[in-house]
Write an enzyme that holds these catalytic residues in place. Structure first.
Site, PDB file in Angstrom:
ATOM      1  N   CYS A 168      -4.840  16.895  -0.851  1.00 27.01           N
ATOM      2  CA  CYS A 168      -3.776  16.783   0.257  1.00 27.01           C
ATOM      3  C   CYS A 168      -3.238  18.340   0.460  1.00 27.01           C
ATOM      4  CB  CYS A 168      -2.339  16.007   0.328  1.00 27.01           C
ATOM      5  SG  CYS A 168      -1.484  15.721   1.438  1.00 27.01           S
TER       6      CYS A 168
ATOM      7  N   THR B 226      12.918  -4.505   8.988  1.00 26.57           N
ATOM      8  CA  THR B 226      12.427  -5.006  10.018  1.00 26.57           C
ATOM      9  C   THR B 226      13.545  -5.105  11.340  1.00 26.57           C
ATOM     10  OG1 THR B 226      11.699  -7.493  10.784  1.00 26.57           O
ATOM     11  CG2 THR B 226      13.655  -7.343   9.757  1.00 26.57           C
TER      12      THR B 226
ATOM     13  N   THR C 161       9.123 -11.442  10.497  1.00 26.48           N
ATOM     14  CA  THR C 161       7.935 -10.715   9.756  1.00 26.48           C
ATOM     15  C   THR C 161       7.841 -10.923   8.354  1.00 26.48           C
ATOM     16  OG1 THR C 161       8.914  -8.647  10.111  1.00 26.48           O
ATOM     17  CG2 THR C 161       7.953  -9.129  11.848  1.00 26.48           C
TER      18      THR C 161
END
Length: 540
Positions: free
Chosen positions: A186, A434, A446
């Site tokens: 990375c 959420t 969810t």
């Protein structure tokens, strides 16, 4: 102006006082114009030319920094002043840099990311605080800005790990970040922490490779390698090797600090690749002084599978049907009879899902590994291997025997005060976050979907929850999504834009960023569980 004074003026741009920012900009403008005047005219002597080259490099670095501020500073007055200085310099005849790429992310439209802070006061305040602390507003924070509640905890935790009092010195912390990010190639995170390492007084020689760093850090290389790719192999022997290395020994507190940094940056590398985070504007790869070419098509897009424009458009009707089908499956699971399966059946379902996760094939894309990255770790060929291939006999990690909540949290808090609490808050927010939406649907619960994602990641690492029915995972996560999850969590450097676009095609980018937060935190917790269990076994 000496370097310390100059840095002081750049730092002052993070002040909430407009007059302080204005004074800093005036000084920076004067400094820039003086450097422009020092540009070497033609026909100078060789020694003068060498001096001019150095001066030109300093000027280019300053102009790149101004470009970054003109695009990313959360204060509008600073953005405008920096843009004005760049225009003035250009009018004099000096070439100025321009950004490369198309914003903070290669996967998400720039306008959509930058609109967030304009519409949300809380996000804007978080951005201002981050800029004041770091002197930059990095692309990771900009993308996480879709979820300010999480971003606030993330930045607070990262600030504590890197800048507040702790067992490890500042330059050790940044070097460990470099080691962790390099394991996944990375370069974005490596470059950020190379700069930070040098700013806090780190030895330039260490950056020539891990074998140039102190023996104490070299010994950490094995733990870094196993944690990043096969954490289930960590044993008390790995811990003992570090704690009993004579003059190069780690203390328990130092080791916990290092483990938290390693797991944080392994998982942050996953987020970086999973969201297609672009290089910072002022860093290598983020800007160029070359004039724009006729074609704006980027070769790196072709290499990463980002060129298929027709696939981006996709079949909207088919994508819409996918959302409807997922909603229907969630309803069926919620409404099913609460007939409990036996423990044997639950264990069988876990083993079946674990085996199936091995059959999910990640992309085998070759990625060029530059010397700048590879020098920070050893054993380049060591990578992810499926948890339990045929012939292996690694026991399943049962959460009821060792969990973050009951064991890991208290161990971290005892040896590195307050950090367990900060990490726990970050886990909780990512897991429970959420907005009760799914694509265009509102008022949706969810929780079932979020739990399936979290538990699937832990399942790939051999971690089992006795009270979870792993049969739900195949009902809720389709093949494209599983490929994306496995790639991003296990070999994030292989993640492509095509993968990102192929799952949940009807969902908002903010929802996909939320998924990536879940993947990042679930991965970090999985690594921590294996490492902390090994520490606990050593201590007992």
């Amino acid at each position: 102006m000496d370097i310390q004074d100059a840095e002081g003026w750049w730092t002052a741009l993070g002040s909430r006082d407009a007059l302080s920012r204005e004074a800093a900009m005036d000084t920076i403008r004067q400094e820039v114009m003086m450097r422009v005047e020092k540009a070497a005219p033609p026909g100078e002597s060789s020694s003068s030319a060498d001096s001019a080259v150095a001066s030109s490099n300093d000027l280019n670095d300053t102009l790149a920094r101004l470009l970054m501020l003109s695009k990313r500073c959360p204060f509008a007055d600073v953005r405008e002043r920096c843009a004005r200085i760049l225009r003035t310099v250009q009018e004099i005849g000096v070439r100025i840099p321009r950004p490369l790429g198309s914003g903070p992310s290669r996967f998400i439209p720039e306008k959509e990311i930058l609109e967030v802070s304009k519409l949300d006061t809380r996000t804007q305040l978080i951005f201002e605080d981050s800029f004041a602390a770091l002197g930059r507003l990095d692309n990771i924070s900009l993308v996480m800005g879709f979820h300010p509640q999480y971003l606030e905890r993330f930045l607070r935790t990262q600030h504590y790990l890197l800048q507040m009092d702790g067992p490890l010195s500042l330059h050790y912390r940044h070097y460990i970040c470099i080691m962790a990010a390099a394991r996944h190639q990375c370069s974005y995170l490596v470059n950020l922490h190379v700069n930070d390492f040098l700013q806090v007084g780190g030895d330039q020689k260490w950056l020539n490779g891990l074998d140039n760093a102190p023996q104490k850090l070299q010994l950490l290389g094995e733990l870094n390698k196993v944690l990043a790719h096969r954490p289930w192999l960590i044993t008390r022997a790995h811990i003992e090797q570090l704690l009993k290395a004579e003059e190069h020994s780690w203390s328990l507190a130092e080791l916990i600090h290092a483990v938290v940094l390693l797991t944080h940056y392994h998982s942050l590398a996953s987020f970086t690749f999973g969201c297609g985070i672009s290089p910072e504007i002022h860093c290598d790869g983020g800007h160029t002084f070359r004039l724009p070419s006729i074609s704006s098509y980027c070769v790196c897009d072709i290499a990463n599978g980002n060129g298929a424009v027709e696939e981006v458009l996709g079949n909207h009707q088919e994508a819409f049907c996918e959302v409807e089908a997922l909603m229907e499956r969630m309803k069926l699971l919620q409404c099913r009879d609460e007939e409990e399966a036996s423990q044997e059946e639950m264990a069988t379902r876990f083993e079946r899902e674990k085996t199936e996760s091995m059959l999910v094939v990640m992309a085998e894309e070759e990625k060029f590994l530059s010397r700048d990255i590879s020098c920070h770790f050893e054993d380049l060929s060591y990578g992810y291997k499926d948890f339990s291939r045929r012939g292996d006999h690694v026991p399943t990690f049962r959460v009821q025997d060792y969990s973050w909540e009951d064991h890991g949290y208290s161990l971290v808090n005892r040896l590195y005060p307050d950090v367990g609490q900060l990490i726990d808050e970050k886990f909780q927010i990512a897991y429970n976050l959420t907005y009760n939406t799914m694509a265009t649907h509102r008022d949706v619960d969810t929780s079932m979907l979020r739990r399936a994602i979290w538990n699937y990641i832990h399942c790939m690492f051999g971690i089992r929850y006795d009270d979870y029915d792993y049969g739900e995972i195949n009902q809720l996560l389709d093949r494209n999504f599983k490929v994306y999850i496995k790639t991003m969590v296990c070999s994030p450097e292989k993640t492509t834009k095509r993968m990102y676009e192929s799952f949940w095609r009807q969902f908002q980018h903010s929802e996909k960023v939320h998924v990536n937060l879940l993947l990042m935190e679930a991965r970090m917790q999985a690594e921590l569980l294996y490492a902390l269990r090994a520490v606990t076994r050593y201590m007992t």
